[in-house]
Design a protein around this motif. Structure first.
Motif, PDB file in Angstrom:
ATOM      1  N   THR A  31      11.445   6.481   6.450  1.00 59.36           N
ATOM      2  CA  THR A  31      10.694   5.833   7.519  1.00 59.36           C
ATOM      3  C   THR A  31       9.690   4.595   6.500  1.00 59.36           C
ATOM      4  O   THR A  31       9.953   3.550   6.074  1.00 59.36           O
ATOM      5  CB  THR A  31       9.547   6.895   7.685  1.00 59.36           C
ATOM      6  OG1 THR A  31       9.717   7.554   8.821  1.00 59.36           O
ATOM      7  CG2 THR A  31       9.120   5.667   9.121  1.00 59.36           C
ATOM      8  N   GLY A  35      10.827   0.931   7.253  1.00 62.48           N
ATOM      9  CA  GLY A  35       9.883   0.564   7.497  1.00 62.48           C
ATOM     10  C   GLY A  35       8.749  -1.215   6.372  1.00 62.48           C
ATOM     11  O   GLY A  35       9.329  -2.074   6.733  1.00 62.48           O
ATOM     12  N   SER A  38      12.734  -3.746   7.526  1.00 60.64           N
ATOM     13  CA  SER A  38      12.181  -4.614   8.853  1.00 60.64           C
ATOM     14  C   SER A  38      11.164  -5.569   8.831  1.00 60.64           C
ATOM     15  O   SER A  38      11.034  -6.624   9.239  1.00 60.64           O
ATOM     16  CB  SER A  38      11.565  -3.578   9.599  1.00 60.64           C
ATOM     17  OG  SER A  38      11.210  -3.977  11.086  1.00 60.64           O
ATOM     18  N   GLY A  55      13.506  -1.979  12.341  1.00 60.08           N
ATOM     19  CA  GLY A  55      12.446  -1.558  12.852  1.00 60.08           C
ATOM     20  C   GLY A  55      12.524  -0.536  13.980  1.00 60.08           C
ATOM     21  O   GLY A  55      11.443   0.736  13.785  1.00 60.08           O
ATOM     22  N   GLY A  58      12.994   3.095  11.982  1.00 58.27           N
ATOM     23  CA  GLY A  58      12.257   3.126  11.954  1.00 58.27           C
ATOM     24  C   GLY A  58      10.658   4.089  12.622  1.00 58.27           C
ATOM     25  O   GLY A  58      10.415   5.434  12.181  1.00 58.27           O
ATOM     26  N   GLY A  81       4.692   3.773   7.123  1.00 64.12           N
ATOM     27  CA  GLY A  81       5.995   3.130   7.852  1.00 64.12           C
ATOM     28  C   GLY A  81       6.088   3.409   9.592  1.00 64.12           C
ATOM     29  O   GLY A  81       7.381   2.254   9.735  1.00 64.12           O
ATOM     30  N   SER A  85       7.273  -0.323  10.974  1.00 72.30           N
ATOM     31  CA  SER A  85       8.323  -0.751  11.623  1.00 72.30           C
ATOM     32  C   SER A  85       8.341  -1.050  13.110  1.00 72.30           C
ATOM     33  O   SER A  85       9.134  -2.146  13.066  1.00 72.30           O
ATOM     34  CB  SER A  85       9.281   0.778  11.779  1.00 72.30           C
ATOM     35  OG  SER A  85       9.661   1.616  10.566  1.00 72.30           O
TER      36      SER A  85
END
Length: 103
Positions: A31, A35, A38, A55, A58, A81, A85
Motif C-alpha cells: 500500500t 501510494g 500514485s 491509486g 492502493g 498509504g 493512493s
C-alpha cells in the motif's frame, strides 16, 4: 522488592503485540509503495493511466489491510498509504481517468 519490568506499549504510536504479522506487513508495504507511486505520478499529466491504476489498487489493498490489521503500527502506515493512493487516484481521474485516450 523485585518487580518484573514490562515495556509500555499501551500508549505508543507503533505499539505491537510482539507477534509476527507477515500478511499485514506485506499489505502495508504494498500500500505504501502504490501510494507513493500514485502520488508522484499524479503530478505529471501524461502519466494519468499509471497514477489512476496504482491509486485504485492502493486503495483496495489498503482497505483490505485495514480490515485485517491488528496493531496501531499497521493501521498508521496503511492510512498514510491510503491517503497518498486516494490523492493520486483522484488526480489521475481528473487528468484522464483509467482508460483515458485508450478507449
Amino acid at each position: 522488592m523485585a518487580q518484573a519490568l514490562r515495556p509500555n506499549t499501551v500508549g505508543g504510536l507503533f505499539a505491537t503485540d510482539g507477534k509476527p504479522h507477515p500478511l499485514q506487513d506485506t499489505l502495508l508495504a504494498v500500500t505504501l509503495v502504490l501510494g507513493i507511486t500514485s502520488f508522484v505520478t499524479a503530478m505529471f499529466h501524461s502519466l494519468h493511466l499509471l497514477s489512476s491504476w496504482t491509486g485504485l489498487v492502493g486503495i483496495l489493498t489498503g482497505a483490505y489491510g485495514q480490515w485485517i490489521s491488528e496493531t496501531t503500527r499497521e493501521r498508521f502506515g496503511l492510512i498514510i498509504g491510503l491517503g497518498a493512493s486516494a490523492v493520486g487516484f483522484f488526480l489521475g481521474m481528473a487528468h484522464g481517468g483509467l482508460f483515458g485516450g485508450v478507449f
